[in-house]
Scaffold this motif. Structure first.
Motif, PDB file in Angstrom:
ATOM      1  N   VAL A   3       0.839  -1.200   0.000  1.00 60.74           N
ATOM      2  CA  VAL A   3       0.000   0.000   0.000  1.00 60.74           C
ATOM      3  C   VAL A   3       0.871   1.246   0.000  1.00 60.74           C
ATOM      4  O   VAL A   3       1.847   1.334   0.758  1.00 60.74           O
ATOM      5  CB  VAL A   3      -0.929   0.020   1.238  1.00 60.74           C
ATOM      6  N   ALA A   4       0.517   2.203  -0.830  1.00 56.15           N
ATOM      7  CA  ALA A   4       1.187   3.511  -0.835  1.00 56.15           C
ATOM      8  C   ALA A   4       0.144   4.599  -0.622  1.00 56.15           C
ATOM      9  O   ALA A   4      -0.975   4.512  -1.136  1.00 56.15           O
ATOM     10  CB  ALA A   4       1.916   3.745  -2.147  1.00 56.15           C
ATOM     11  N   VAL A   5       0.508   5.604   0.160  1.00 55.77           N
ATOM     12  CA  VAL A   5      -0.358   6.764   0.369  1.00 55.77           C
ATOM     13  C   VAL A   5       0.239   7.948  -0.387  1.00 55.77           C
ATOM     14  O   VAL A   5       1.429   8.247  -0.259  1.00 55.77           O
ATOM     15  CB  VAL A   5      -0.497   7.104   1.861  1.00 55.77           C
ATOM     16  N   ILE A   6      -0.596   8.596  -1.171  1.00 55.86           N
ATOM     17  CA  ILE A   6      -0.174   9.744  -1.972  1.00 55.86           C
ATOM     18  C   ILE A   6      -0.802  10.994  -1.362  1.00 55.86           C
ATOM     19  O   ILE A   6      -2.032  11.143  -1.355  1.00 55.86           O
ATOM     20  CB  ILE A   6      -0.619   9.600  -3.439  1.00 55.86           C
ATOM     21  N   LEU A   7       0.033  11.882  -0.852  1.00 60.33           N
ATOM     22  CA  LEU A   7      -0.431  13.126  -0.243  1.00 60.33           C
ATOM     23  C   LEU A   7      -0.233  14.255  -1.240  1.00 60.33           C
ATOM     24  O   LEU A   7       0.887  14.621  -1.560  1.00 60.33           O
ATOM     25  CB  LEU A   7       0.344  13.405   1.049  1.00 60.33           C
ATOM     26  N   LYS A   8      -1.338  14.797  -1.741  1.00 57.81           N
ATOM     27  CA  LYS A   8      -1.271  15.885  -2.714  1.00 57.81           C
ATOM     28  C   LYS A   8      -1.350  17.218  -1.981  1.00 57.81           C
ATOM     29  O   LYS A   8      -2.272  17.463  -1.201  1.00 57.81           O
ATOM     30  CB  LYS A   8      -2.405  15.766  -3.726  1.00 57.81           C
ATOM     31  N   THR A   9      -0.374  18.080  -2.251  1.00 54.80           N
ATOM     32  CA  THR A   9      -0.325  19.373  -1.578  1.00 54.80           C
ATOM     33  C   THR A   9       0.267  20.401  -2.525  1.00 54.80           C
ATOM     34  O   THR A   9       0.435  20.155  -3.718  1.00 54.80           O
ATOM     35  CB  THR A   9       0.493  19.261  -0.277  1.00 54.80           C
TER      36      THR A   9
ATOM     37  N   ASP B  80      -0.179  -2.733  -4.717  1.00 57.83           N
ATOM     38  CA  ASP B  80      -1.545  -3.183  -4.963  1.00 57.83           C
ATOM     39  C   ASP B  80      -2.540  -2.036  -4.880  1.00 57.83           C
ATOM     40  O   ASP B  80      -3.532  -1.998  -5.609  1.00 57.83           O
ATOM     41  CB  ASP B  80      -1.956  -4.249  -3.945  1.00 57.83           C
ATOM     42  N   TRP B  81      -2.251  -1.102  -3.954  1.00 48.00           N
ATOM     43  CA  TRP B  81      -3.197  -0.014  -3.703  1.00 48.00           C
ATOM     44  C   TRP B  81      -2.468   1.321  -3.577  1.00 48.00           C
ATOM     45  O   TRP B  81      -1.421   1.409  -2.947  1.00 48.00           O
ATOM     46  CB  TRP B  81      -3.981  -0.271  -2.404  1.00 48.00           C
ATOM     47  N   TYR B  82      -3.077   2.353  -4.164  1.00 46.25           N
ATOM     48  CA  TYR B  82      -2.598   3.727  -4.039  1.00 46.25           C
ATOM     49  C   TYR B  82      -3.743   4.550  -3.443  1.00 46.25           C
ATOM     50  O   TYR B  82      -4.828   4.661  -4.039  1.00 46.25           O
ATOM     51  CB  TYR B  82      -2.181   4.280  -5.391  1.00 46.25           C
ATOM     52  N   VAL B  83      -3.501   5.103  -2.264  1.00 51.00           N
ATOM     53  CA  VAL B  83      -4.521   5.844  -1.521  1.00 51.00           C
ATOM     54  C   VAL B  83      -4.188   7.329  -1.612  1.00 51.00           C
ATOM     55  O   VAL B  83      -3.114   7.758  -1.189  1.00 51.00           O
ATOM     56  CB  VAL B  83      -4.567   5.392  -0.051  1.00 51.00           C
ATOM     57  N   PHE B  84      -5.106   8.116  -2.142  1.00 52.83           N
ATOM     58  CA  PHE B  84      -4.864   9.539  -2.400  1.00 52.83           C
ATOM     59  C   PHE B  84      -5.607  10.391  -1.382  1.00 52.83           C
ATOM     60  O   PHE B  84      -6.824  10.262  -1.198  1.00 52.83           O
ATOM     61  CB  PHE B  84      -5.338   9.903  -3.804  1.00 52.83           C
TER      62      PHE B  84
ATOM     63  N   GLN C 191      -8.241  -6.198  -9.784  1.00 55.06           N
ATOM     64  CA  GLN C 191      -9.175  -5.478 -10.636  1.00 55.06           C
ATOM     65  C   GLN C 191      -8.745  -4.018 -10.807  1.00 55.06           C
ATOM     66  O   GLN C 191      -8.035  -3.469  -9.962  1.00 55.06           O
ATOM     67  CB  GLN C 191     -10.581  -5.532 -10.032  1.00 55.06           C
ATOM     68  N   LYS C 192      -9.203  -3.406 -11.878  1.00 57.60           N
ATOM     69  CA  LYS C 192      -8.939  -1.980 -12.098  1.00 57.60           C
ATOM     70  C   LYS C 192     -10.035  -1.195 -11.373  1.00 57.60           C
ATOM     71  O   LYS C 192     -11.172  -1.135 -11.841  1.00 57.60           O
ATOM     72  CB  LYS C 192      -8.934  -1.653 -13.584  1.00 57.60           C
ATOM     73  N   LEU C 193      -9.677  -0.606 -10.238  1.00 62.32           N
ATOM     74  CA  LEU C 193     -10.667   0.034  -9.380  1.00 62.32           C
ATOM     75  C   LEU C 193     -10.344   1.498  -9.118  1.00 62.32           C
ATOM     76  O   LEU C 193      -9.180   1.874  -8.948  1.00 62.32           O
ATOM     77  CB  LEU C 193     -10.767  -0.715  -8.043  1.00 62.32           C
ATOM     78  N   HIS C 194     -11.373   2.288  -9.054  1.00 62.75           N
ATOM     79  CA  HIS C 194     -11.309   3.709  -8.687  1.00 62.75           C
ATOM     80  C   HIS C 194     -12.447   3.936  -7.698  1.00 62.75           C
ATOM     81  O   HIS C 194     -13.609   4.066  -8.081  1.00 62.75           O
ATOM     82  CB  HIS C 194     -11.475   4.570  -9.949  1.00 62.75           C
ATOM     83  N   ILE C 195     -12.121   3.959  -6.392  1.00 59.67           N
ATOM     84  CA  ILE C 195     -13.132   3.992  -5.337  1.00 59.67           C
ATOM     85  C   ILE C 195     -12.951   5.253  -4.494  1.00 59.67           C
ATOM     86  O   ILE C 195     -11.834   5.570  -4.084  1.00 59.67           O
ATOM     87  CB  ILE C 195     -13.024   2.759  -4.415  1.00 59.67           C
ATOM     88  N   GLY C 196     -14.048   5.947  -4.230  1.00 58.14           N
ATOM     89  CA  GLY C 196     -13.949   7.151  -3.412  1.00 58.14           C
ATOM     90  C   GLY C 196     -15.285   7.551  -2.832  1.00 58.14           C
ATOM     91  O   GLY C 196     -16.113   6.712  -2.473  1.00 58.14           O
ATOM     92  N   SER C 197     -15.500   8.845  -2.764  1.00 57.37           N
ATOM     93  CA  SER C 197     -16.735   9.429  -2.246  1.00 57.37           C
ATOM     94  C   SER C 197     -17.364  10.237  -3.376  1.00 57.37           C
ATOM     95  O   SER C 197     -17.029  11.402  -3.575  1.00 57.37           O
ATOM     96  CB  SER C 197     -16.420  10.326  -1.041  1.00 57.37           C
ATOM     97  N   PRO C 198     -18.254   9.609  -4.146  1.00 58.83           N
ATOM     98  CA  PRO C 198     -18.720  10.231  -5.393  1.00 58.83           C
ATOM     99  C   PRO C 198     -19.588  11.463  -5.182  1.00 58.83           C
ATOM    100  O   PRO C 198     -20.384  11.548  -4.247  1.00 58.83           O
ATOM    101  CB  PRO C 198     -19.529   9.113  -6.065  1.00 58.83           C
TER     102      PRO C 198
ATOM    103  N   GLY D 104     -10.628  11.785  -0.204  1.00 53.35           N
ATOM    104  CA  GLY D 104      -9.738  10.650  -0.385  1.00 53.35           C
ATOM    105  C   GLY D 104     -10.326   9.655  -1.370  1.00 53.35           C
ATOM    106  O   GLY D 104     -11.547   9.480  -1.447  1.00 53.35           O
ATOM    107  N   PHE D 105      -9.465   9.021  -2.158  1.00 56.04           N
ATOM    108  CA  PHE D 105      -9.921   7.976  -3.066  1.00 56.04           C
ATOM    109  C   PHE D 105      -8.802   6.968  -3.235  1.00 56.04           C
ATOM    110  O   PHE D 105      -7.645   7.214  -2.866  1.00 56.04           O
ATOM    111  CB  PHE D 105     -10.374   8.550  -4.418  1.00 56.04           C
ATOM    112  N   VAL D 106      -9.160   5.802  -3.777  1.00 56.33           N
ATOM    113  CA  VAL D 106      -8.228   4.694  -3.902  1.00 56.33           C
ATOM    114  C   VAL D 106      -8.190   4.244  -5.357  1.00 56.33           C
ATOM    115  O   VAL D 106      -9.242   4.095  -5.993  1.00 56.33           O
ATOM    116  CB  VAL D 106      -8.659   3.512  -2.999  1.00 56.33           C
ATOM    117  N   LEU D 107      -6.987   4.026  -5.868  1.00 56.37           N
ATOM    118  CA  LEU D 107      -6.800   3.388  -7.164  1.00 56.37           C
ATOM    119  C   LEU D 107      -6.045   2.090  -6.950  1.00 56.37           C
ATOM    120  O   LEU D 107      -5.062   2.051  -6.202  1.00 56.37           O
ATOM    121  CB  LEU D 107      -6.015   4.283  -8.120  1.00 56.37           C
TER     122      LEU D 107
END
Length: 457
Positions: free
Chosen positions: A62-68, A180-184, A207-214, A228-231
């Motif tokens: 798992v990797a966490v991506i912090l956008k700033t 496996d997972w990238y958490v933004f 699977q190719k997934l894009h999960i978040g808060s739509p 936050g969302f997950v790819l």
């Protein structure tokens, strides 16, 4: 309190005031960096938090991506890095300036924006100025730190931010491949790490997934970035390899759109990766604005948005105490932590509206409900599932959720008379509902393309 989007702030193409503010920020940043010591430099720093609060689940995958951005990093990142993000072994910070900060490398993900876009979009004047100032670091210590007018740089930073969404996918594929997972998340997002890891363990990383808060814009669903969302790894690799060059291809379109998270959804959908949601576990609200009730109670909390350093510190201390229970932290627990004495009965000059029209009660109201606060409150009494009411002369809003809200007087720009809202809560009814739902089993929200967030941006 809520850090609203800054799209109402005026910005011009002449970055004079913005330059002063940016110089002051970079000077402080340069000085602060010298006082921060770390054993490890580079992309990630190994967690120093106790295992009791972070859990012991393996996290190499798992990797966490912090956008700033350079304009906010000094103010917002230190608290996050010393609290919830101290749990994260694989943390990548993406930004609009390449610079070291707190032992991390902030990666400039705008370097590969198409030359045509950089030359024509006015926000990139500030981007180029940031680079010039960083490279002239010796001069920074001679500058005054009294420059406070940041209106220009705030607007420019907001405009620059949207270009990060697509280009950061190429950066993370290069810097942290094979996950496996990238958490933004963003600089005002709180991440409940043990809940995140428990949730990801239930998902299929092949699977190719894009999960978040739509949320929706112009009828199009997208995952809100601040929530936050997950790819999944296959989704990132598909974008960065099978569709290499796609980020630059979308640069011109991005210039014309308001929001990078919206365009990210368009681009991923175009290559066969639809938007899926896991709301409310991935939430766009901070604790005092969360719409508690039947729709938001037994679900685990994974993210919260619009958190300032005070909320982060409070949540982190709560997590330290809560870890002894050895179970997922639920919205029920969050409510009891934030409002241990419950909600008040009423408040003047207060806005307790629940975020999202799904919580509105649309039953026909009595004719006099919009005449007085008492009549509006009485209308709520007569509807069994009404938990709270909000009144302003000529308006009566009823809700089937309960939340605290915020002080409000004349904050609505359309309210020329500066009439204030009056909020009422049905304390006994709320208490009865809470008591009847005291026993909660973690209800993990199945991700779905039909899921949609109900909170505000």
């Amino acid at each position: 309190m809520i850090l609203a989007r800054l799209d109402t702030v005026r910005w011009t193409s002449k970055p004079v005031r913005a330059t002063c503010a940016l110089l002051a920020f970079l000077m402080i940043l340069s000085l602060y960096r010298t006082s921060w010591t770390s054993d490890q430099q580079g992309t990630s720093v190994t967690s120093q938090a106790g295992q009791s609060s972070c859990g012991q689940a393996p996290q190499d995958h798992v990797a966490v991506i912090l956008k700033t951005g350079a304009s906010e990093a000094f103010e917002k990142l230190p608290t996050l890095l010393q609290t919830t993000l101290s749990c994260v072994d694989n943390l990548l910070i993406v930004s609009d300036l390449e610079i070291d900060f707190h032992g991390y490398r902030m990666h400039d993900v705008l370097a590969n924006v198409s030359p045509a876009t950089k030359d024509t979009h006015p926000a990139f004047e500030i981007y180029r100025e940031q680079i010039r100032l960083r490279d002239a670091g010796a001069i920074l210590q001679q500058l005054s730190s009294t420059a406070r007018d940041q209106s220009d740089s705030h607007k420019a930073a907001w405009e620059l931010d949207k270009f990060k969404f697509l280009h950061m996918l190429n950066t993370i594929h290069r810097e942290m491949p094979g996950k496996d997972w990238y958490v933004f998340i963003e600089a005002d997002t709180y991440l409940v790490w043990p809940n995140l890891m428990a949730w990801l363990s239930q998902l299929n990383a092949s699977q190719k997934l894009h999960i978040g808060s739509p949320s929706f814009m112009a009828g199009t669903k997208f995952n809100h970035g601040g929530s936050g969302f997950v790819l999944s790894g296959p989704a990132v690799r598909a974008f960065a390899t099978e569709h290499a060059g796609m980020a630059q291809q979308w640069d011109e379109r991005m210039s014309k759109e308001c929001c990078g998270d919206y365009v990210l959804a368009l681009a991923l959908t175009e290559i066969g990766i639809p938007v899926s949601g896991a709301w409310p576990m991935l939430s766009g609200e901070q604790p005092i604005f969360t719409p508690y009730g039947p729709a938001v109670w037994c679900q685990p909390v994974i993210t919260m948005h619009h958190v300032d350093s005070n909320v982060v510190d409070s949540m982190w201390a709560f997590e330290q105490q809560f870890a002894a229970q050895q179970r997922p932290l639920l919205f029920q627990d969050l409510y009891e932590h934030v409002l241990p004495q419950g909600l008040p009965s009423s408040r003047s000059e207060w806005d307790n509206r629940c975020p999202g029209s799904v919580f509105d009660i649309r039953d026909p109201l009595p004719e006099d409900a919009k005449i007085s606060n008492e009549a509006c409150s009485q209308a709520c009494d007569e509807i069994p599932h009404c938990m709270q009411a909000l009144f302003k002369e000529g308006e009566c809003k009823l809700y089937k959720c309960f939340t605290l809200g915020k002080y409000s007087r004349g904050t609505d720009s359309s309210d020329v008379d500066r009439t204030s809202w009056h909020s009422t809560w049905k304390r006994e009814r709320i208490k009865e509902w809470i008591d009847s739902h005291a026993s909660c089993t973690a209800a993990w929200t199945p991700y779905s393309t039909d899921n949609a967030r109900s909170g505000g941006i």
